[in-house]
Motif scaffolding. Structure first.
Motif, PDB file in Angstrom:
ATOM      1  N   GLY A   9     -41.449   2.404 -12.080  1.00  0.00           N
ATOM      2  CA  GLY A   9     -41.192   0.996 -12.348  1.00  0.00           C
ATOM      3  C   GLY A   9     -40.499   0.236 -11.232  1.00  0.00           C
ATOM      4  O   GLY A   9     -40.229  -0.958 -11.371  1.00  0.00           O
ATOM      5  N   LYS A  10     -40.197   0.907 -10.116  1.00  0.00           N
ATOM      6  CA  LYS A  10     -39.578   0.217  -8.973  1.00  0.00           C
ATOM      7  C   LYS A  10     -40.059   0.862  -7.680  1.00  0.00           C
ATOM      8  O   LYS A  10     -40.657   1.948  -7.704  1.00  0.00           O
ATOM      9  CB  LYS A  10     -38.058   0.237  -9.087  1.00  0.00           C
ATOM     10  N   PRO A  11     -39.794   0.220  -6.535  1.00  0.00           N
ATOM     11  CA  PRO A  11     -40.262   0.796  -5.272  1.00  0.00           C
ATOM     12  C   PRO A  11     -39.693   2.199  -5.044  1.00  0.00           C
ATOM     13  O   PRO A  11     -38.538   2.466  -5.370  1.00  0.00           O
ATOM     14  CB  PRO A  11     -39.755  -0.188  -4.220  1.00  0.00           C
ATOM     15  N   LYS A  12     -40.510   3.065  -4.499  1.00  0.00           N
ATOM     16  CA  LYS A  12     -40.055   4.425  -4.182  1.00  0.00           C
ATOM     17  C   LYS A  12     -38.910   4.380  -3.182  1.00  0.00           C
ATOM     18  O   LYS A  12     -37.939   5.122  -3.303  1.00  0.00           O
ATOM     19  CB  LYS A  12     -41.217   5.242  -3.607  1.00  0.00           C
ATOM     20  N   PHE A  13     -39.011   3.503  -2.183  1.00  0.00           N
ATOM     21  CA  PHE A  13     -38.011   3.435  -1.122  1.00  0.00           C
ATOM     22  C   PHE A  13     -37.333   2.073  -1.076  1.00  0.00           C
ATOM     23  O   PHE A  13     -37.959   1.042  -1.276  1.00  0.00           O
ATOM     24  CB  PHE A  13     -38.656   3.697   0.249  1.00  0.00           C
ATOM     25  N   GLU A  14     -36.032   2.126  -0.784  1.00  0.00           N
ATOM     26  CA  GLU A  14     -35.242   0.924  -0.493  1.00  0.00           C
ATOM     27  C   GLU A  14     -34.500   1.209   0.800  1.00  0.00           C
ATOM     28  O   GLU A  14     -34.063   2.348   1.027  1.00  0.00           O
ATOM     29  CB  GLU A  14     -34.261   0.661  -1.640  1.00  0.00           C
ATOM     30  N   PHE A  15     -34.333   0.215   1.656  1.00  0.00           N
ATOM     31  CA  PHE A  15     -33.822   0.459   3.002  1.00  0.00           C
ATOM     32  C   PHE A  15     -32.558  -0.352   3.297  1.00  0.00           C
ATOM     33  O   PHE A  15     -32.468  -1.521   2.941  1.00  0.00           O
ATOM     34  CB  PHE A  15     -34.892   0.096   4.040  1.00  0.00           C
ATOM     35  N   HIS A  16     -31.609   0.300   3.984  1.00  0.00           N
ATOM     36  CA  HIS A  16     -30.389  -0.373   4.453  1.00  0.00           C
ATOM     37  C   HIS A  16     -30.082   0.122   5.852  1.00  0.00           C
ATOM     38  O   HIS A  16     -29.996   1.333   6.093  1.00  0.00           O
ATOM     39  CB  HIS A  16     -29.206  -0.070   3.529  1.00  0.00           C
ATOM     40  N   ASP A  17     -29.890  -0.803   6.784  1.00  0.00           N
ATOM     41  CA  ASP A  17     -29.603  -0.428   8.171  1.00  0.00           C
ATOM     42  C   ASP A  17     -28.202   0.152   8.347  1.00  0.00           C
ATOM     43  O   ASP A  17     -27.998   1.077   9.131  1.00  0.00           O
ATOM     44  CB  ASP A  17     -29.755  -1.638   9.096  1.00  0.00           C
ATOM     45  N   VAL A  18     -27.219  -0.401   7.654  1.00  0.00           N
ATOM     46  CA  VAL A  18     -25.825  -0.009   7.892  1.00  0.00           C
ATOM     47  C   VAL A  18     -25.207   0.715   6.702  1.00  0.00           C
ATOM     48  O   VAL A  18     -24.582   1.763   6.858  1.00  0.00           O
ATOM     49  CB  VAL A  18     -24.967  -1.242   8.254  1.00  0.00           C
ATOM     50  N   GLY A  19     -25.351   0.166   5.517  1.00  0.00           N
ATOM     51  CA  GLY A  19     -24.737   0.798   4.359  1.00  0.00           C
ATOM     52  C   GLY A  19     -24.984   0.022   3.091  1.00  0.00           C
ATOM     53  O   GLY A  19     -25.712  -0.970   3.078  1.00  0.00           O
ATOM     54  N   ALA A  20     -24.387   0.512   2.017  1.00  0.00           N
ATOM     55  CA  ALA A  20     -24.501  -0.133   0.710  1.00  0.00           C
ATOM     56  C   ALA A  20     -23.202   0.101  -0.051  1.00  0.00           C
ATOM     57  O   ALA A  20     -22.438   1.024   0.266  1.00  0.00           O
ATOM     58  CB  ALA A  20     -25.691   0.425  -0.069  1.00  0.00           C
ATOM     59  N   ILE A  21     -22.957  -0.738  -1.050  1.00  0.00           N
ATOM     60  CA  ILE A  21     -21.733  -0.639  -1.859  1.00  0.00           C
ATOM     61  C   ILE A  21     -22.115  -0.604  -3.325  1.00  0.00           C
ATOM     62  O   ILE A  21     -22.976  -1.368  -3.773  1.00  0.00           O
ATOM     63  CB  ILE A  21     -20.792  -1.838  -1.611  1.00  0.00           C
ATOM     64  N   ILE A  22     -21.498   0.287  -4.075  1.00  0.00           N
ATOM     65  CA  ILE A  22     -21.639   0.285  -5.524  1.00  0.00           C
ATOM     66  C   ILE A  22     -20.242   0.332  -6.135  1.00  0.00           C
ATOM     67  O   ILE A  22     -19.280   0.756  -5.487  1.00  0.00           O
ATOM     68  CB  ILE A  22     -22.477   1.469  -6.046  1.00  0.00           C
ATOM     69  N   LYS A  23     -20.155  -0.105  -7.378  1.00  0.00           N
ATOM     70  CA  LYS A  23     -18.892  -0.041  -8.118  1.00  0.00           C
ATOM     71  C   LYS A  23     -19.091   0.851  -9.333  1.00  0.00           C
ATOM     72  O   LYS A  23     -20.008   0.635 -10.125  1.00  0.00           O
ATOM     73  CB  LYS A  23     -18.453  -1.441  -8.557  1.00  0.00           C
TER      74      LYS A  23
END
Length: 201
Positions: free
Chosen positions: A106-120
């Protein structure tokens, strides 16, 4: 959700008992398959896995053949993959993967971030980067990172989630090699490292 880094698929120089990241496999095919099997034993197609860089090292010509081989491995891994660029992940690979992205669960297989990501999660922020961050004095912020393989940063807020990480010493039960870490295991490592640092005072 799950977390990992530094799979280094196809990286033959890591085979054996190297000082950098000892991996006692006879071939990259055996190493790749072991990681795939242990990954899929835990991760379901509906899960999300944050991969914090250094997916593979595979230098053959033409470059497109290398990229296609890496895609073939990633296609065998369960879950939606959030890929954060490592120092061994070039833009050409990410571009190739983006061109071959597809809907999965139901969503893209891949998601891309060059530097990083944040979650809570549980009133805490997790900064996810490839390189360890030197954040200074912070509250309720943890840096999940890779890059340094079987080393640990001497900072209690930095947790190495790579598949060679020594931070598994803080776990009651170590998952098999290549298994992405669960949120519960991340929190156990955070608590274990914090308590370890408290004892050093």
């Amino acid at each position: 959700m799950y977390f990992t880094a530094d799979t280094h698929f196809f990286h033959k120089d890591l085979l054996g008992n190297s000082d950098f990241a000892p991996r006692p496999f006879k071939s990259v095919e055996e190493m790749n398959q072991t990681i795939i099997d242990h990954w899929n034993a835990r991760v379901t197609p509906e899960d999300t896995v944050y991969h914090l860089g250094d997916i593979a090292l595979y230098f053959i010509r033409p470059e497109r053949a290398s990229q296609a081989a890496v895609l073939e491995v990633l296609n065998q891994l369960n879950g939606h993959l959030v890929l954060i660029k490592g120092n061994h992940d070039n833009r050409a690979l990410f571009k190739f993967l983006a061109q071959h992205n597809y809907t999965y669960g139901g969503k893209p297989k891949f998601e891309f971030h060059d530097v990083g990501a944040i979650i809570k999660v549980n009133h805490r922020q997790y900064y996810m980067t490839h390189y360890p961050m030197m954040m200074g004095i912070v509250k309720q912020i943890i840096n999940l990172h890779g890059h340094i393989h079987h080393y640990s940063v001497n900072i209690k807020e930095d947790i190495n989630v790579g598949i060679d990480t020594p931070e598994t010493d803080y776990l009651k039960e170590k998952p098999p090699f290549g298994t992405p870490f669960s949120m519960a295991e991340i929190e156990e490592m955070v608590a274990g490292k914090y308590n370890d640092f408290q004892k050093r005072r």
